[in-house]
Design an enzyme around this catalytic site. Structure first.
Site, PDB file in Angstrom:
ATOM      1  N   LYS A  80       0.844  -1.193   0.000  1.00 45.82           N
ATOM      2  CA  LYS A  80       0.000   0.000   0.000  1.00 45.82           C
ATOM      3  C   LYS A  80       0.881   1.245   0.000  1.00 45.82           C
ATOM      4  O   LYS A  80       1.867   1.313   0.730  1.00 45.82           O
ATOM      5  CB  LYS A  80      -0.914  -0.019   1.232  1.00 45.82           C
ATOM      6  CG  LYS A  80      -1.928   1.115   1.308  1.00 45.82           C
ATOM      7  CD  LYS A  80      -2.798   0.957   2.557  1.00 45.82           C
ATOM      8  CE  LYS A  80      -3.838   2.057   2.675  1.00 45.82           C
ATOM      9  NZ  LYS A  80      -4.669   1.899   3.902  1.00 45.82           N
ATOM     10  N   SER A 155      -9.666   2.083   3.065  1.00 44.02           N
ATOM     11  CA  SER A 155      -8.858   2.886   2.157  1.00 44.02           C
ATOM     12  C   SER A 155      -7.909   2.075   1.290  1.00 44.02           C
ATOM     13  O   SER A 155      -7.402   2.549   0.279  1.00 44.02           O
ATOM     14  CB  SER A 155      -8.042   3.903   2.957  1.00 44.02           C
ATOM     15  OG  SER A 155      -7.102   3.242   3.806  1.00 44.02           O
ATOM     16  N   SER A 179      -9.530  -0.360   7.195  1.00 45.83           N
ATOM     17  CA  SER A 179      -9.002  -0.194   5.842  1.00 45.83           C
ATOM     18  C   SER A 179      -8.324  -1.412   5.242  1.00 45.83           C
ATOM     19  O   SER A 179      -7.985  -1.410   4.062  1.00 45.83           O
ATOM     20  CB  SER A 179      -8.027   0.985   5.806  1.00 45.83           C
ATOM     21  OG  SER A 179      -8.712   2.191   6.005  1.00 45.83           O
TER      22      SER A 179
END
EC number: 6.3.5.7
Length: 491
Positions: A80, A155, A179
């Site tokens: 990420k 997210s 997330s």
């Protein structure tokens, strides 16, 4: 010939260790897959082709020299874009960091390299990890491989979508309010939030420092456990890191895969088993609970009365912390700089940079947090939210005196269409209704696929006491062994 991208991380590591496939071949197969499908999925923000192949060739050289290889050596992983990577762009999904190449690796990335994994690149995310759909990225939305017209959660939707699209067998996310787990649920993958402090935050671009937790994402529970083992453990560079070894999550996952939950006592959270979730989600969850019972678990209902206040408490605590953390992005030291024409004051340049560099959701939360911390309002808002956090922690403590782990749906609904909720922040925030309590408490949580609703994945969440991450892996692996994998349509 077997499609290498369809195999689990454990299977790929075995092929590399036995010399049945090279790490370079495994890596090239996944790079080819990214080339083939990512223009439609948009899971990646940056693909480090040469760096990945160099790392893979280094693993092959070690094997040829007879050196011992770790359990994930030669296995590709995506990261990420909220974790720093030396010399590789790190944007946190924001225009304000576009083009920034950090001078150091985060602890998580450093441990990934030490484990012999091959980093493919950086995945898309909501800006500064603020969002539940990966639509708030400054670089465009990511799409769900189950239905490209729908969101992959957020997210960390890029990390989950890359798994579901078979672009990578492993990925890393961060979980502040759900997330990792929520994207896992809506993409049919496994998402893990470890115990807070069980994985290092050093090199993680901070959103909410008392909540942010890096963790593993995978297509199987065992793969997630192997990745968790590789990245977890004490880090003196992180003052919140717990000085204790990682629980034996790999052994727990293997035990759970036997399908035997005899002696395990599970609590269904009463407040999360009724109103607030779509009927299809509840039906899949209840069927999964029945399956856990058939596997030998004793299932009882447990009340956690203050969980209903978790969402509003979170949306005071997290924005308050982010308003402080994001003050460092001013265009002075690194990243975007706007208006520096020699005719403006430093304050004007900083203001122009933030106006141009931050997106609407980030601005919304910074304003909310600044207000909550302002003189005269601190006790009424932030102070009260922290008291609610204490009550939620007590709910968990009381519950874990009765049961080994708690179960609930991971998210109230399946993946919704892109654009369906961006005009209504409250409806977007509801995506994390069931995941936020674990963040406020600091305990671990895992989302594992448990069924389908309207042809889309549904996740079951298992929550465990702090530093008892192994408990949730056992339960998740047992459920996985009983309900089988859920495979998205071909892209």
């Amino acid at each position: 010939m077997t499609d290498l991208t369809s195999l689990s991380a454990a299977e790929l590591a075995g092929l590399v260790a036995r010399g049945e496939s090279s790490a370079a071949e495994v890596t090239q197969a996944h790079l080819d897959r990214i080339t083939a499908v990512d223009d439609r999925v948009h899971a990646f923000l940056h693909v480090d082709t040469e760096g990945a192949l160099d790392a893979a060739r280094a693993v092959d050289a070690r094997r040829a020299a007879g050196e011992p290889l770790g359990p994930l050596a030669g296995v590709p992983v995506a990261v990420k874009d909220v974790l720093t990577t030396k010399g590789i762009p790190t944007t946190a999904g924001s225009r304000i960091l576009a083009g920034w190449r950090p001078p150091y690796d985060s602890t998580i990335v450093r441990r990934l390299r030490a484990a012999g994994t091959v980093m493919l690149g950086k995945t898309n995310m909501d800006e500064f990890a603020m969002g539940s759909s990966t639509e708030y990225s400054a670089f465009g939305p990511t799409h769900n491989p189950w239905d490209l017209s729908r969101i992959p959660g957020g997210s960390g939707g890029g990390s989950a979508a890359a798994l579901a699209a078979y672009e990578t067998p492993l990925s890393i996310g961060s979980d502040t309010g759900g997330s990792i787990r929520q994207p896992g649920a809506v993409t049919g993958t496994v998402g893990v939030k470890p115990t807070y402090g069980g994985t290092s935050r050093y090199g993680l671009v901070a959103f909410s420092s008392s909540l942010d937790t890096p963790g593993p994402c995978a297509r199987t529970v065992l793969d997630a456990a192997l990745l968790h083992e590789a990245i977890g453990g004490h880090d003196p560079s992180d003052s919140t890191s717990i000085p204790a070894p990682v629980p034996d999550v790999v052994a727990a996952a293997r035990l759970g895969a036997s399908g035997d939950l005899a002696g395990v006592r599970l609590g269904v959270v009463r407040e999360f088993a009724g109103e607030g979730a779509e009927p299809g989600v509840l039906a899949a969850f209840r069927a999964a609970v029945d399956t856990l019972t058939k596997l030998g678990a004793e299932v009882v209902e447990v009340s956690c009365p203050h969980f209903q206040y978790a969402l509003p408490a979170y949306y005071l605590i997290a924005p308050s912390e982010c308003s402080s953390n994001l003050a460092r992005f001013d265009g002075v030291r690194f990243g975007l700089r706007v208006g520096d024409d020699g005719n403006r004051s430093l304050e004007e340049v900083m203001s122009a940079t933030r106006e141009a560099g931050f997106g609407p959701e980030v601005k919304r939360r910074v304003v909310l947090g600044t207000y909550a911390l302002s003189s005269g309002y601190y006790d009424a808002y932030y102070g009260q939210a922290q008291k609610v956090r204490t009550l939620i922690t007590r709910d968990f403590t009381t519950a874990f005196e009765q049961v080994d782990a708690l179960v609930s749906p991971t998210t109230p609904f399946v993946a919704f269409p892109v654009g369906a909720r961006t005009a209504d922040p409250y409806q977007m925030y509801l995506a994390d209704l069931f995941t936020i309590p674990s963040n406020l408490y600091g305990g671990p949580g895992i989302s594992v696929p448990c069924g389908l609703a309207d042809g889309l994945p549904v996740g079951l969440q298992v929550m465990a006491p702090t530093m008892a991450d192994d408990r949730m892996y056992r339960v998740a692996a047992a459920l996985e062994s009983a309900v089988g994998p859920f495979t998205p349509p071909a892209l």
